[in-house]
Motif scaffolding. Structure first.
Motif, PDB file in Angstrom:
ATOM      1  N   GLN A   8       0.838  -1.199   0.000  1.00 51.55           N
ATOM      2  CA  GLN A   8       0.000   0.000   0.000  1.00 51.55           C
ATOM      3  C   GLN A   8       0.874   1.250   0.000  1.00 51.55           C
ATOM      4  O   GLN A   8       0.651   2.189   0.748  1.00 51.55           O
ATOM      5  CB  GLN A   8      -0.949  -0.004   1.202  1.00 51.55           C
ATOM      6  CG  GLN A   8      -2.032  -1.080   1.097  1.00 51.55           C
ATOM      7  CD  GLN A   8      -2.975  -1.058   2.278  1.00 51.55           C
ATOM      8  OE1 GLN A   8      -2.578  -1.359   3.401  1.00 51.55           O
ATOM      9  NE2 GLN A   8      -4.209  -0.698   2.014  1.00 51.55           N
ATOM     10  N   ALA A 134       2.351   2.672  -8.474  1.00 49.65           N
ATOM     11  CA  ALA A 134       1.394   2.058  -7.556  1.00 49.65           C
ATOM     12  C   ALA A 134       1.713   0.571  -7.406  1.00 49.65           C
ATOM     13  O   ALA A 134       2.373  -0.024  -8.262  1.00 49.65           O
ATOM     14  CB  ALA A 134      -0.029   2.234  -8.080  1.00 49.65           C
ATOM     15  N   TYR A 138      -3.168  -2.098  -8.666  1.00 49.72           N
ATOM     16  CA  TYR A 138      -3.808  -0.838  -8.295  1.00 49.72           C
ATOM     17  C   TYR A 138      -3.697   0.189  -9.423  1.00 49.72           C
ATOM     18  O   TYR A 138      -2.664   0.281 -10.093  1.00 49.72           O
ATOM     19  CB  TYR A 138      -3.175  -0.252  -7.032  1.00 49.72           C
ATOM     20  CG  TYR A 138      -3.681  -0.894  -5.768  1.00 49.72           C
ATOM     21  CD1 TYR A 138      -4.697  -0.319  -5.022  1.00 49.72           C
ATOM     22  CD2 TYR A 138      -3.131  -2.104  -5.324  1.00 49.72           C
ATOM     23  CE1 TYR A 138      -5.148  -0.915  -3.861  1.00 49.72           C
ATOM     24  CE2 TYR A 138      -3.591  -2.706  -4.168  1.00 49.72           C
ATOM     25  CZ  TYR A 138      -4.599  -2.110  -3.438  1.00 49.72           C
ATOM     26  OH  TYR A 138      -5.060  -2.702  -2.293  1.00 49.72           O
ATOM     27  N   SER A 139      -4.763   0.944  -9.586  1.00 53.39           N
ATOM     28  CA  SER A 139      -4.785   2.099 -10.480  1.00 53.39           C
ATOM     29  C   SER A 139      -4.989   3.340  -9.634  1.00 53.39           C
ATOM     30  O   SER A 139      -5.291   3.261  -8.437  1.00 53.39           O
ATOM     31  CB  SER A 139      -5.912   1.962 -11.506  1.00 53.39           C
ATOM     32  OG  SER A 139      -5.734   0.817 -12.311  1.00 53.39           O
ATOM     33  N   ASP A 163       0.392   0.901 -11.811  1.00 57.53           N
ATOM     34  CA  ASP A 163       1.282  -0.220 -11.526  1.00 57.53           C
ATOM     35  C   ASP A 163       2.071  -0.576 -12.780  1.00 57.53           C
ATOM     36  O   ASP A 163       3.219  -1.024 -12.695  1.00 57.53           O
ATOM     37  CB  ASP A 163       0.517  -1.424 -10.995  1.00 57.53           C
ATOM     38  CG  ASP A 163      -0.620  -1.864 -11.913  1.00 57.53           C
ATOM     39  OD1 ASP A 163      -1.029  -1.086 -12.802  1.00 57.53           O
ATOM     40  OD2 ASP A 163      -1.124  -2.985 -11.722  1.00 57.53           O
ATOM     41  N   PRO A 196      -5.879   5.777  -4.781  1.00 59.15           N
ATOM     42  CA  PRO A 196      -5.553   4.414  -5.215  1.00 59.15           C
ATOM     43  C   PRO A 196      -6.801   3.541  -5.193  1.00 59.15           C
ATOM     44  O   PRO A 196      -7.581   3.570  -4.239  1.00 59.15           O
ATOM     45  CB  PRO A 196      -4.539   3.935  -4.168  1.00 59.15           C
ATOM     46  CG  PRO A 196      -4.092   5.177  -3.448  1.00 59.15           C
ATOM     47  CD  PRO A 196      -5.243   6.129  -3.510  1.00 59.15           C
ATOM     48  N   LYS A 198      -8.055  -0.467  -6.126  1.00 57.07           N
ATOM     49  CA  LYS A 198      -7.706  -1.821  -6.534  1.00 57.07           C
ATOM     50  C   LYS A 198      -8.603  -2.260  -7.683  1.00 57.07           C
ATOM     51  O   LYS A 198      -9.818  -2.101  -7.631  1.00 57.07           O
ATOM     52  CB  LYS A 198      -7.862  -2.785  -5.354  1.00 57.07           C
ATOM     53  CG  LYS A 198      -7.349  -4.192  -5.641  1.00 57.07           C
ATOM     54  CD  LYS A 198      -7.424  -5.076  -4.413  1.00 57.07           C
ATOM     55  CE  LYS A 198      -6.864  -6.458  -4.698  1.00 57.07           C
ATOM     56  NZ  LYS A 198      -6.917  -7.341  -3.505  1.00 57.07           N
ATOM     57  N   ARG A 199      -7.983  -2.771  -8.732  1.00 53.17           N
ATOM     58  CA  ARG A 199      -8.752  -3.213  -9.894  1.00 53.17           C
ATOM     59  C   ARG A 199      -9.428  -4.543  -9.584  1.00 53.17           C
ATOM     60  O   ARG A 199      -8.768  -5.553  -9.346  1.00 53.17           O
ATOM     61  CB  ARG A 199      -7.853  -3.347 -11.127  1.00 53.17           C
ATOM     62  CG  ARG A 199      -7.350  -2.026 -11.654  1.00 53.17           C
ATOM     63  CD  ARG A 199      -6.752  -2.184 -13.048  1.00 53.17           C
ATOM     64  NE  ARG A 199      -5.630  -3.107 -13.066  1.00 53.17           N
ATOM     65  CZ  ARG A 199      -4.375  -2.767 -12.786  1.00 53.17           C
ATOM     66  NH1 ARG A 199      -4.081  -1.519 -12.433  1.00 53.17           N
ATOM     67  NH2 ARG A 199      -3.405  -3.657 -12.829  1.00 53.17           N
TER      68      ARG A 199
END
Length: 237
Positions: A8, A134, A138-139, A163, A196, A198-199
Motif C-alpha cells: 500500500q 502504484a 492498483y490504479s 502499476d 488508489p 484496486k482493480r
C-alpha cells in the motif's frame, strides 16, 4: 529482517535535477483549505429553527477531502486579463527531458461534443513532474481536488493504471472556469487529487427490502432523527 511491506505504498519520483525544487505530493489530510479549518461547526438557522450543523460536521464531506493524495502546482502562475504568466527557474537537465513550463494546453477541438467545449478557449494542462508507481493491481483515479470549488479551474477526471504506467509523466487537463479571476495561483496549490483503487471486477443487483431489512432501516432512521453523530460513532471507519 523481513523486507518492508510495499503493498500500500505509492512512490513519487522526480528527476534528480529537480530534487528539493518541486513541491512534493502530500496526503490530502495535510492540504485542507483555510476555509474548512476556520469555518464553524454549527450556525443558527432561521429556516431550521435553532442551531444547524455545517458540512464541517459531515464525515462523508470531510473524509472525501482528507483521502488520497494531492498533486501540487510546480510554481506560481499569474492570471491577468486572460493571460497566464510565470517565472519557473528550473535547472537544465542532463539526463531526461521534462516540461519546463507549469502549463500546457489542449486544442478545444479535442473536446468537441463534450460539455467542456468552447470554440474560443483552450483547455489548459497542469504539468506534473513526478512519476507515480502504484502497487501491483492498483490504479489511480485522478480528479479535481474534492469540494475545492474555490479554485478558479476544474481539473478533468481520469484513471491511470500506475502499476504498469509508472515511468512516464501524468499531466492534468483542466478547464479554467473563473474568467474574472485576477491574481496568482501560488506554488503548491493542489491541481489534482488521486485515489488508489484496486482493480476488481464488480457486478450489481437490485432487490426489495425484506421484513428484517425494513425494520433495520426504520430503526436507523429513527435513531438518526433523535441523536446527532450516529454515523460518526457507529459506522465511520
Amino acid at each position: 529482517m523481513p523486507p518492508p511491506d510495499t503493498s500500500q505504498l505509492l512512490t513519487f519520483r522526480c528527476p534528480k535535477e529537480l530534487e528539493g525544487l518541486l513541491p512534493p505530493p502530500i496526503p490530502a489530510a495535510q492540504g485542507l483549505p483555510d476555509w474548512l479549518k476556520t469555518m464553524p461547526q454549527e450556525v443558527s438557522s432561521e429556516i431550521m429553527g435553532g442551531q444547524n450543523d455545517t458540512v464541517k460536521r459531515c464525515p462523508p464531506f470531510v473524509d472525501a477531502m482528507t483521502s488520497g493524495f494531492l498533486i501540487p502546482l510546480i510554481c506560481d502562475i499569474k492570471f491577468e486579463n486572460g493571460e497566464f504568466t510565470w517565472d519557473n527557474d528550473l535547472p537544465p537537465c542532463g539526463t531526461i527531458n521534462f516540461p519546463r513550463s507549469p502549463l500546457g494546453l489542449h486544442d478545444s477541438t479535442q473536446l468537441t461534443g463534450t460539455p467542456f467545449f468552447e470554440s474560443d478557449r483552450f483547455v489548459i494542462k497542469f504539468h506534473n513532474l513526478w512519476t507515480i508507481e502504484a502497487p501491483e493491481g492498483y490504479s489511480l483515479l485522478f480528479t479535481h481536488p474534492v469540494n475545492r470549488f474555490d479554485l478558479p479551474f476544474t481539473t478533468l477526471t481520469g484513471w491511470v493504471d500506475c502499476d504498469n504506467y509508472r515511468d512516464g509523466w501524468i499531466h492534468f487537463p483542466a478547464r479554467w472556469r473563473d474568467t474574472n479571476f485576477s491574481g496568482v495561483l501560488p506554488k503548491g496549490t493542489p491541481v489534482a487529487q488521486c485515489f488508489p483503487v484496486k482493480r476488481e471486477k464488480w457486478s450489481l443487483r437490485t432487490a426489495v427490502f425484506t421484513e428484517e431489512e425494513t425494520q433495520r432501516t426504520h430503526d436507523l432512521i429513527g435513531l438518526m432523527s433523535r441523536e446527532t453523530g450516529v454515523y460518526r460513532r457507529r459506522f465511520r471507519v
